[in-house]
Write an enzyme that holds these catalytic residues in place. Sequence first.
Site, PDB file in Angstrom:
ATOM      1  N   GLN A  29       0.821  -1.225   0.000  1.00  0.00           N
ATOM      2  CA  GLN A  29       0.000   0.000   0.000  1.00  0.00           C
ATOM      3  C   GLN A  29       0.851   1.269   0.000  1.00  0.00           C
ATOM      4  O   GLN A  29       0.429   2.306  -0.519  1.00  0.00           O
ATOM      5  CB  GLN A  29      -0.916  -0.011   1.243  1.00  0.00           C
ATOM      6  CG  GLN A  29      -1.934   1.111   1.288  1.00  0.00           C
ATOM      7  CD  GLN A  29      -2.662   1.174   2.640  1.00  0.00           C
ATOM      8  OE1 GLN A  29      -2.410   0.364   3.531  1.00  0.00           O
ATOM      9  NE2 GLN A  29      -3.562   2.121   2.784  1.00  0.00           N
ATOM     10  N   TYR A  56       3.191 -11.593   3.768  1.00  0.00           N
ATOM     11  CA  TYR A  56       2.874 -10.176   3.582  1.00  0.00           C
ATOM     12  C   TYR A  56       3.481  -9.681   2.273  1.00  0.00           C
ATOM     13  O   TYR A  56       4.694  -9.689   2.087  1.00  0.00           O
ATOM     14  CB  TYR A  56       3.386  -9.332   4.755  1.00  0.00           C
ATOM     15  CG  TYR A  56       2.690  -9.610   6.088  1.00  0.00           C
ATOM     16  CD1 TYR A  56       1.555 -10.409   6.162  1.00  0.00           C
ATOM     17  CD2 TYR A  56       3.180  -9.059   7.274  1.00  0.00           C
ATOM     18  CE1 TYR A  56       0.933 -10.674   7.373  1.00  0.00           C
ATOM     19  CE2 TYR A  56       2.546  -9.314   8.502  1.00  0.00           C
ATOM     20  CZ  TYR A  56       1.427 -10.119   8.531  1.00  0.00           C
ATOM     21  OH  TYR A  56       0.801 -10.373   9.737  1.00  0.00           O
ATOM     22  N   LEU A 214      -7.141  -1.694  15.970  1.00  0.00           N
ATOM     23  CA  LEU A 214      -8.177  -0.757  15.522  1.00  0.00           C
ATOM     24  C   LEU A 214      -9.104  -1.414  14.492  1.00  0.00           C
ATOM     25  O   LEU A 214      -9.766  -0.727  13.715  1.00  0.00           O
ATOM     26  CB  LEU A 214      -7.526   0.509  14.949  1.00  0.00           C
ATOM     27  CG  LEU A 214      -6.707   1.300  15.976  1.00  0.00           C
ATOM     28  CD1 LEU A 214      -5.997   2.488  15.328  1.00  0.00           C
ATOM     29  CD2 LEU A 214      -7.580   1.780  17.138  1.00  0.00           C
ATOM     30  N   GLY A 292      -0.462  -0.808  13.270  1.00  0.00           N
ATOM     31  CA  GLY A 292      -0.270  -0.745  11.822  1.00  0.00           C
ATOM     32  C   GLY A 292      -0.533   0.685  11.404  1.00  0.00           C
ATOM     33  O   GLY A 292      -1.346   1.369  12.028  1.00  0.00           O
ATOM     34  N   GLN A 298      -0.458   8.803  11.501  1.00  0.00           N
ATOM     35  CA  GLN A 298      -1.266   7.789  12.199  1.00  0.00           C
ATOM     36  C   GLN A 298      -0.444   7.123  13.296  1.00  0.00           C
ATOM     37  O   GLN A 298      -0.912   6.905  14.415  1.00  0.00           O
ATOM     38  CB  GLN A 298      -1.733   6.709  11.214  1.00  0.00           C
ATOM     39  CG  GLN A 298      -2.697   7.192  10.160  1.00  0.00           C
ATOM     40  CD  GLN A 298      -3.006   6.111   9.127  1.00  0.00           C
ATOM     41  OE1 GLN A 298      -2.361   5.064   9.088  1.00  0.00           O
ATOM     42  NE2 GLN A 298      -3.983   6.382   8.283  1.00  0.00           N
ATOM     43  N   GLU A 301       0.150   9.447  16.192  1.00  0.00           N
ATOM     44  CA  GLU A 301      -1.114   9.533  16.943  1.00  0.00           C
ATOM     45  C   GLU A 301      -1.293   8.295  17.840  1.00  0.00           C
ATOM     46  O   GLU A 301      -1.555   8.404  19.037  1.00  0.00           O
ATOM     47  CB  GLU A 301      -2.255   9.614  15.913  1.00  0.00           C
ATOM     48  CG  GLU A 301      -3.625   9.273  16.415  1.00  0.00           C
ATOM     49  CD  GLU A 301      -4.448  10.503  16.728  1.00  0.00           C
ATOM     50  OE1 GLU A 301      -4.099  11.570  16.226  1.00  0.00           O
ATOM     51  OE2 GLU A 301      -5.409  10.383  17.489  1.00  0.00           O
TER      52      GLU A 301
HETATM   53  P1  NDP Z   1      -4.952  -1.804  12.927  1.00  0.00           P
HETATM   54  O1  NDP Z   1      -6.205  -2.512  13.241  1.00  0.00           O
HETATM   55  O2  NDP Z   1      -4.503  -0.775  13.894  1.00  0.00           O
HETATM   56  O3  NDP Z   1      -5.118  -1.177  11.482  1.00  0.00           O
HETATM   57  C1  NDP Z   1      -4.124  -0.338  10.969  1.00  0.00           C
HETATM   58  C2  NDP Z   1      -4.698   0.510   9.850  1.00  0.00           C
HETATM   59  O4  NDP Z   1      -5.731   1.363  10.349  1.00  0.00           O
HETATM   60  C3  NDP Z   1      -3.654   1.444   9.267  1.00  0.00           C
HETATM   61  O5  NDP Z   1      -2.849   0.816   8.288  1.00  0.00           O
HETATM   62  C4  NDP Z   1      -4.514   2.571   8.725  1.00  0.00           C
HETATM   63  O6  NDP Z   1      -5.127   2.137   7.524  1.00  0.00           O
HETATM   64  C5  NDP Z   1      -5.581   2.676   9.809  1.00  0.00           C
HETATM   65  N1  NDP Z   1      -5.171   3.553  10.916  1.00  0.00           N
HETATM   66  C6  NDP Z   1      -4.300   3.278  11.914  1.00  0.00           C
HETATM   67  N2  NDP Z   1      -4.181   4.331  12.760  1.00  0.00           N
HETATM   68  C7  NDP Z   1      -4.994   5.297  12.286  1.00  0.00           C
HETATM   69  C8  NDP Z   1      -5.300   6.601  12.723  1.00  0.00           C
HETATM   70  N3  NDP Z   1      -4.741   7.111  13.839  1.00  0.00           N
HETATM   71  N4  NDP Z   1      -6.177   7.320  12.010  1.00  0.00           N
HETATM   72  C9  NDP Z   1      -6.747   6.819  10.897  1.00  0.00           C
HETATM   73  N5  NDP Z   1      -6.491   5.570  10.416  1.00  0.00           N
HETATM   74  C10 NDP Z   1      -5.620   4.814  11.103  1.00  0.00           C
HETATM   75  O7  NDP Z   1      -3.726  -2.811  12.807  1.00  0.00           O
HETATM   76  P2  NDP Z   1      -3.345  -3.870  11.644  1.00  0.00           P
HETATM   77  O8  NDP Z   1      -4.559  -4.552  11.125  1.00  0.00           O
HETATM   78  O9  NDP Z   1      -2.449  -3.183  10.661  1.00  0.00           O
HETATM   79  O10 NDP Z   1      -2.505  -4.922  12.487  1.00  0.00           O
HETATM   80  C11 NDP Z   1      -1.264  -4.533  13.054  1.00  0.00           C
HETATM   81  C12 NDP Z   1      -0.238  -5.594  12.758  1.00  0.00           C
HETATM   82  O11 NDP Z   1      -0.648  -6.828  13.305  1.00  0.00           O
HETATM   83  C13 NDP Z   1       0.019  -5.905  11.273  1.00  0.00           C
HETATM   84  O12 NDP Z   1       0.856  -4.978  10.643  1.00  0.00           O
HETATM   85  C14 NDP Z   1       0.647  -7.270  11.379  1.00  0.00           C
HETATM   86  O13 NDP Z   1       2.002  -7.154  11.732  1.00  0.00           O
HETATM   87  C15 NDP Z   1      -0.134  -7.895  12.519  1.00  0.00           C
HETATM   88  N6  NDP Z   1      -1.233  -8.740  12.028  1.00  0.00           N
HETATM   89  C16 NDP Z   1      -1.168 -10.078  12.267  1.00  0.00           C
HETATM   90  C17 NDP Z   1      -2.140 -10.926  11.823  1.00  0.00           C
HETATM   91  C18 NDP Z   1      -2.030 -12.385  12.118  1.00  0.00           C
HETATM   92  O14 NDP Z   1      -2.793 -13.173  11.566  1.00  0.00           O
HETATM   93  N7  NDP Z   1      -1.117 -12.797  12.958  1.00  0.00           N
HETATM   94  C19 NDP Z   1      -3.290 -10.441  11.035  1.00  0.00           C
HETATM   95  C20 NDP Z   1      -3.296  -9.011  10.870  1.00  0.00           C
HETATM   96  C21 NDP Z   1      -2.308  -8.205  11.357  1.00  0.00           C
HETATM   97  P3  NDP Z   1      -5.440   3.119   6.282  1.00  0.00           P
HETATM   98  O15 NDP Z   1      -4.384   2.850   5.273  1.00  0.00           O
HETATM   99  O16 NDP Z   1      -6.789   2.693   5.827  1.00  0.00           O
HETATM  100  O17 NDP Z   1      -5.417   4.548   6.740  1.00  0.00           O
END
Ligand code: NDP
Length: 329
Positions: A29, A56, A214, A292, A298, A301
């Site tokens: 992304q 990933y 989140l 993430g 973000q 924050e």
């Molecule tokens: P979140 O649920 O926190 O989602 C992160 C996404 O939310 C960001 O990429 C962004 O997306 C949006 N976001 C985050 N902060 C803000 C903010 N302050 N304001 C507005 N939008 C925001 O976490 P992830 O789903 O990314 O999970 C975190 C990590 O966990 C991953 O990177 C990975 O390492 C791990 N993971 C592990 C899994 C497993 O099966 N073991 C599965 C999934 C994740 P946007 O681009 O839309 O703005």
Amino acid sequence: MTMHYRQLGKSGIKISALSFGAWVTFGKQIGDPVAKKLLHTAYEAGVNFFDNAETYADGQAEVVMGAILKKSGWRRTSYMVSSKVFFGGPGDRPNENGLSRKHVVEACHEALGRLQVDYLDLYYCHRPDPSVPIEETARAMHDLITQGKVLYWGTSEWSAAQIEAAHAVCDRLLLHHPIVEQPQYNIFHRSRVEKEYGSLYRSPGLGTTIWSPLASGLLTGKYMKGVPKGTRLGVPGLEWLKTELLKKPGIEKRLSTVPKLAAIARELGTSLPRLGVAWCLKNPNVSTVILGASRVEQLTENLGALDVVEKLTPQVMKAIDALSAPVAD
Ligand code: NDP
């Protein structure tokens, strides 16, 4: 904002309460310069764990992270990096995914190459694989540990019964035990961490590195009116996630809860994303919350959530429970 460190389960290592992961963003992304800024922002804030996986961006997330780590000049002793095995990379022939000894070992070698490190601090079984005897997977992990290619192993989204079975095998065969589980945990997805794993925190002493604090952005309020441009749910190839998040039964209730959570955040003088992350941190059985982010703002924050935890009094937690318990997974 001061980072603090938690013991990872019963293991000897200390992990930053907030850590940082590469899913969807690195190699997909976002561009590499943004990835670099994100990793540096996290490290400078005291983050000492970076999460990654073979799957990933089909390995590209590890390539990008590895290049940044290599150029960073950071002491290898000052951070931990993970990979995960199960889903495989670009190849889809037999043995190119799953938890067989062959794939566990080969995926480790490939991750070490992509990340340009000599060992993985944490190596996770990304999902359970019922087609492989647990003895085979546990022994492969044990062997990688004795070879110094992996320091600790763990699981991701295994049931309590599967984690217990892994420990029983390791007891019986005198193998290195898994120390950590990586489950989803957020205000909308609670039961496994809060109920199912209940007894595992005491014995064997499970550590947790929780993901999607989140709910992929749902808990920021950005999906109240469809999918805005430039957000995760608009990323090509993630249509399944859009269905999972926005079309699942209970979505209306979840969406109607978001403004109520935002109101609680406002009353506390903070933002909704910070409240969401701080709520995860409040759980003492969470070793680290993996953040993430697709933009540096973000991440900055969300790192601020560290200062919000103390505002989550029992009354505030009760108010959040009252909102989230009925819609919990
Ligand atoms: P979140 O649920 O926190 O989602 C992160 C996404 O939310 C960001 O990429 C962004 O997306 C949006 N976001 C985050 N902060 C803000 C903010 N302050 N304001 C507005 N939008 C925001 O976490 P992830 O789903 O990314 O999970 C975190 C990590 O966990 C991953 O990177 C990975 O390492 C791990 N993971 C592990 C899994 C497993 O099966 N073991 C599965 C999934 C994740 P946007 O681009 O839309 O703005």
